[in-house]
Design a protein around this motif. Structure first.
Motif, PDB file in Angstrom:
ATOM      1  N   ARG A 251      89.205 -30.410   2.589  1.00 49.49           N
ATOM      2  CA  ARG A 251      88.091 -29.636   2.019  1.00 49.49           C
ATOM      3  C   ARG A 251      87.326 -28.889   3.120  1.00 49.49           C
ATOM      4  O   ARG A 251      86.940 -27.723   2.950  1.00 49.49           O
ATOM      5  N   PHE A 252      87.106 -29.562   4.225  1.00 50.39           N
ATOM      6  CA  PHE A 252      86.414 -28.937   5.347  1.00 50.39           C
ATOM      7  C   PHE A 252      87.204 -27.741   5.867  1.00 50.39           C
ATOM      8  O   PHE A 252      86.643 -26.671   6.141  1.00 50.39           O
ATOM      9  N   GLU A 253      88.516 -27.911   6.005  1.00 51.68           N
ATOM     10  CA  GLU A 253      89.355 -26.822   6.486  1.00 51.68           C
ATOM     11  C   GLU A 253      89.307 -25.627   5.528  1.00 51.68           C
ATOM     12  O   GLU A 253      89.461 -24.474   5.954  1.00 51.68           O
ATOM     13  N   LEU A 254      89.109 -25.899   4.252  1.00 50.63           N
ATOM     14  CA  LEU A 254      89.015 -24.834   3.250  1.00 50.63           C
ATOM     15  C   LEU A 254      87.611 -24.226   3.178  1.00 50.63           C
ATOM     16  O   LEU A 254      87.397 -23.255   2.453  1.00 50.63           O
ATOM     17  N   GLY A 255      86.674 -24.820   3.908  1.00 46.92           N
ATOM     18  CA  GLY A 255      85.307 -24.330   3.862  1.00 46.92           C
ATOM     19  C   GLY A 255      84.478 -24.967   2.765  1.00 46.92           C
ATOM     20  O   GLY A 255      83.342 -24.537   2.515  1.00 46.92           O
ATOM     21  N   HIS A 256      85.000 -25.994   2.120  1.00 45.63           N
ATOM     22  CA  HIS A 256      84.285 -26.681   1.033  1.00 45.63           C
ATOM     23  C   HIS A 256      83.423 -27.798   1.629  1.00 45.63           C
ATOM     24  O   HIS A 256      83.666 -28.982   1.393  1.00 45.63           O
ATOM     25  N   HIS A 257      82.414 -27.448   2.416  1.00 46.23           N
ATOM     26  CA  HIS A 257      81.664 -28.458   3.160  1.00 46.23           C
ATOM     27  C   HIS A 257      80.844 -29.372   2.257  1.00 46.23           C
ATOM     28  O   HIS A 257      80.693 -30.561   2.544  1.00 46.23           O
ATOM     29  N   THR A 258      80.340 -28.847   1.166  1.00 49.46           N
ATOM     30  CA  THR A 258      79.557 -29.684   0.246  1.00 49.46           C
ATOM     31  C   THR A 258      80.444 -30.748  -0.389  1.00 49.46           C
ATOM     32  O   THR A 258      80.081 -31.936  -0.460  1.00 49.46           O
ATOM     33  N   ALA A 259      81.612 -30.342  -0.851  1.00 46.29           N
ATOM     34  CA  ALA A 259      82.554 -31.291  -1.446  1.00 46.29           C
ATOM     35  C   ALA A 259      83.027 -32.309  -0.411  1.00 46.29           C
ATOM     36  O   ALA A 259      83.192 -33.497  -0.722  1.00 46.29           O
ATOM     37  N   ALA A 260      83.221 -31.859   0.825  1.00 48.02           N
ATOM     38  CA  ALA A 260      83.658 -32.771   1.881  1.00 48.02           C
ATOM     39  C   ALA A 260      82.593 -33.838   2.138  1.00 48.02           C
ATOM     40  O   ALA A 260      82.911 -35.025   2.276  1.00 48.02           O
ATOM     41  N   ARG A 261      81.311 -33.419   2.178  1.00 47.67           N
ATOM     42  CA  ARG A 261      80.240 -34.394   2.399  1.00 47.67           C
ATOM     43  C   ARG A 261      80.158 -35.410   1.258  1.00 47.67           C
ATOM     44  O   ARG A 261      79.932 -36.606   1.481  1.00 47.67           O
ATOM     45  N   LYS A 262      80.351 -34.952   0.045  1.00 53.46           N
ATOM     46  CA  LYS A 262      80.305 -35.866  -1.103  1.00 53.46           C
ATOM     47  C   LYS A 262      81.399 -36.920  -1.003  1.00 53.46           C
ATOM     48  O   LYS A 262      81.183 -38.091  -1.308  1.00 53.46           O
ATOM     49  N   LEU A 263      82.574 -36.486  -0.569  1.00 48.19           N
ATOM     50  CA  LEU A 263      83.682 -37.433  -0.416  1.00 48.19           C
ATOM     51  C   LEU A 263      83.376 -38.449   0.680  1.00 48.19           C
ATOM     52  O   LEU A 263      83.654 -39.648   0.525  1.00 48.19           O
ATOM     53  N   LEU A 264      82.796 -37.990   1.775  1.00 45.38           N
ATOM     54  CA  LEU A 264      82.503 -38.891   2.884  1.00 45.38           C
ATOM     55  C   LEU A 264      81.447 -39.927   2.504  1.00 45.38           C
ATOM     56  O   LEU A 264      81.459 -41.051   3.022  1.00 45.38           O
ATOM     57  N   LYS A 265      80.547 -39.584   1.615  1.00 51.57           N
ATOM     58  CA  LYS A 265      79.528 -40.535   1.170  1.00 51.57           C
ATOM     59  C   LYS A 265      80.136 -41.698   0.381  1.00 51.57           C
ATOM     60  O   LYS A 265      79.516 -42.751   0.240  1.00 51.57           O
ATOM     61  N   GLN A 266      81.359 -41.487  -0.107  1.00 48.18           N
ATOM     62  CA  GLN A 266      82.030 -42.530  -0.890  1.00 48.18           C
ATOM     63  C   GLN A 266      82.876 -43.455  -0.013  1.00 48.18           C
ATOM     64  O   GLN A 266      83.574 -44.330  -0.514  1.00 48.18           O
ATOM     65  N   ILE A 267      82.787 -43.265   1.295  1.00 47.70           N
ATOM     66  CA  ILE A 267      83.587 -44.058   2.230  1.00 47.70           C
ATOM     67  C   ILE A 267      82.679 -45.012   2.983  1.00 47.70           C
ATOM     68  O   ILE A 267      81.736 -44.586   3.668  1.00 47.70           O
ATOM     69  N   ASP A 268      82.933 -46.311   2.853  1.00 48.62           N
ATOM     70  CA  ASP A 268      82.108 -47.297   3.550  1.00 48.62           C
ATOM     71  C   ASP A 268      82.926 -48.405   4.212  1.00 48.62           C
ATOM     72  O   ASP A 268      82.368 -49.394   4.685  1.00 48.62           O
ATOM     73  N   HIS A 269      84.249 -48.246   4.253  1.00 46.11           N
ATOM     74  CA  HIS A 269      85.059 -49.285   4.891  1.00 46.11           C
ATOM     75  C   HIS A 269      84.840 -49.230   6.405  1.00 46.11           C
ATOM     76  O   HIS A 269      84.904 -48.154   7.008  1.00 46.11           O
ATOM     77  N   PRO A 270      84.585 -50.387   7.027  1.00 44.16           N
ATOM     78  CA  PRO A 270      84.286 -50.409   8.473  1.00 44.16           C
ATOM     79  C   PRO A 270      85.357 -49.748   9.338  1.00 44.16           C
ATOM     80  O   PRO A 270      85.029 -49.080  10.328  1.00 44.16           O
ATOM     81  N   SER A 271      86.617 -49.920   8.994  1.00 42.80           N
ATOM     82  CA  SER A 271      87.689 -49.373   9.825  1.00 42.80           C
ATOM     83  C   SER A 271      87.753 -47.848   9.767  1.00 42.80           C
ATOM     84  O   SER A 271      88.397 -47.217  10.616  1.00 42.80           O
ATOM     85  N   LEU A 272      87.091 -47.253   8.786  1.00 41.06           N
ATOM     86  CA  LEU A 272      87.108 -45.800   8.630  1.00 41.06           C
ATOM     87  C   LEU A 272      85.815 -45.150   9.126  1.00 41.06           C
ATOM     88  O   LEU A 272      85.684 -43.926   9.093  1.00 41.06           O
ATOM     89  N   GLU A 273      84.893 -45.985   9.572  1.00 32.05           N
ATOM     90  CA  GLU A 273      83.570 -45.485   9.937  1.00 32.05           C
ATOM     91  C   GLU A 273      83.624 -44.468  11.072  1.00 32.05           C
ATOM     92  O   GLU A 273      82.977 -43.410  11.016  1.00 32.05           O
ATOM     93  N   GLU A 274      84.390 -44.743  12.108  1.00 30.17           N
ATOM     94  CA  GLU A 274      84.458 -43.838  13.259  1.00 30.17           C
ATOM     95  C   GLU A 274      85.039 -42.485  12.860  1.00 30.17           C
ATOM     96  O   GLU A 274      84.481 -41.430  13.221  1.00 30.17           O
ATOM     97  N   SER A 275      86.138 -42.492  12.112  1.00 31.06           N
ATOM     98  CA  SER A 275      86.757 -41.236  11.680  1.00 31.06           C
ATOM     99  C   SER A 275      85.835 -40.472  10.739  1.00 31.06           C
ATOM    100  O   SER A 275      85.733 -39.241  10.808  1.00 31.06           O
ATOM    101  N   LYS A 276      85.175 -41.200   9.879  1.00 31.57           N
ATOM    102  CA  LYS A 276      84.234 -40.580   8.945  1.00 31.57           C
ATOM    103  C   LYS A 276      83.106 -39.866   9.690  1.00 31.57           C
ATOM    104  O   LYS A 276      82.788 -38.698   9.415  1.00 31.57           O
ATOM    105  N   ASN A 277      82.506 -40.551  10.662  1.00 27.77           N
ATOM    106  CA  ASN A 277      81.385 -39.964  11.405  1.00 27.77           C
ATOM    107  C   ASN A 277      81.835 -38.779  12.250  1.00 27.77           C
ATOM    108  O   ASN A 277      81.092 -37.794  12.402  1.00 27.77           O
TER     109      ASN A 277
END
Length: 289
Positions: A251-277
């Protein structure tokens, strides 16, 4: 010793290959039939041993399986000696040698199998694997192409072609064997072909989706559709979050930054935290809130 099972999915592919028969007419039919029977017994024992290994819970259980595997290896070696012109035993023996870490011996068995019958796709695939591991990427590509051409319905062979092109992309380009756009098209094509032949396989679908990150100028719109399809196949919540993370990147690569942020808010697994941030920092840098 867990690596013994890495290629167990190929066992069913080598049980009594239909096109392989002893080449010399002078070899008695009875001897060939006995070789077929003994090979089947060894194949079945090997498969059972791997299944027992997967469920082993104690060192004693593992030791018992190891002894059984050694007995099976000895059985293959004896059968090779007794039936030197029977190609299938070289295939089975070679695959098991590879599983048990005996790469050079496995390669020798596969070469002999290929000499006796050059029309066995699993042999071409194994020879391709050996060449790829040795850095002989053009030879590996050639063997994978032969395997694919012999059995175009097998997704593994399409997958292997994609993998070798990704792994040695710069070398293929340096050698002038592909133009940049051409090799990228081939990478996507091979992984797409694999998933089309195994549409219910999340593993093949995942690798196809990831392939868009392996090429220089991916079609992000197509990639988005693939990741959205993959989300439907995700089983656990963790798998769903992994797919969301990748989808957010697309989504980010497509310029859909709002949609990308919404998806990232749904991610809370500790192992994905670094990649998410890290991705969130990239989004905020390009699209400040």
């Amino acid at each position: 010793m867990k690596n013994l099972t890495l290629l167990s999915l190929l066992v069913s592919a080598i049980l009594l290959p239909s096109g392989l028969q002893a080449k010399k007419e002078k070899e008695p039919v009875e001897k060939t039939n006995m070789a077929v029977y003994l090979l089947q017994q060894l194949n079945e024992r090997e498969q059972e041993a791997y299944e027992r290994y997967e469920s082993a819970v104690s060192d004693q259980d593992v030791d018992q399986v190891r002894r059984e595997l050694q007995s099976i290896l000895d059985g293959y070696q004896k059968l090779v000696a007794d039936s030197p012109n029977y190609a299938p035993v070289y295939v089975s023996y070679g695959l098991m040698l590879n599983r048990t870490g005996n790469r050079e011996e496995s390669y020798a068995m596969m070469l002999k199998a290929d000499e006796l019958d050059p029309m066995v796709p699993v042999v071409k695939n194994q020879l391709g694997n050996y060449m790829a591991e040795e850095g002989k990427y053009t030879e590996a590509y050639g063997f994978y192409m032969l395997a694919r051409d012999m059995n175009p319905d097998e997704p593994l062979y399409h997958h292997q072609l994609g993998e070798v092109l990704v792994a040695y992309r710069d070398y293929f380009l340096k050698d002038g064997l592909f133009a940049p756009e051409e090799i990228d098209d081939q990478i996507i094509k091979h992984f797409r072909a694999a998933t089309r032949r195994a549409p219910q396989s999340p593993e093949h679908k995942l690798r196809y989706a990831q392939a868009y990150f392996d090429v220089e100028n991916p079609n992000w719109e197509t990639a988005l559709g693939v990741w959205q399809e993959l989300y439907k196949m995700a089983g656990s919540e963790y798998e769903q979050q992994v797919v969301r993370l990748y989808t957010a990147r697309v989504r980010f690569e497509l310029g859909h930054h709002t949609a990308a942020r919404k998806l990232l808010k749904q991610i809370d697994h500790p192992s994905l935290e670094e990649s998410k941030n890290k991705l969130l920092d990239e989004i905020n840098a390009e699209y400040p809130e």
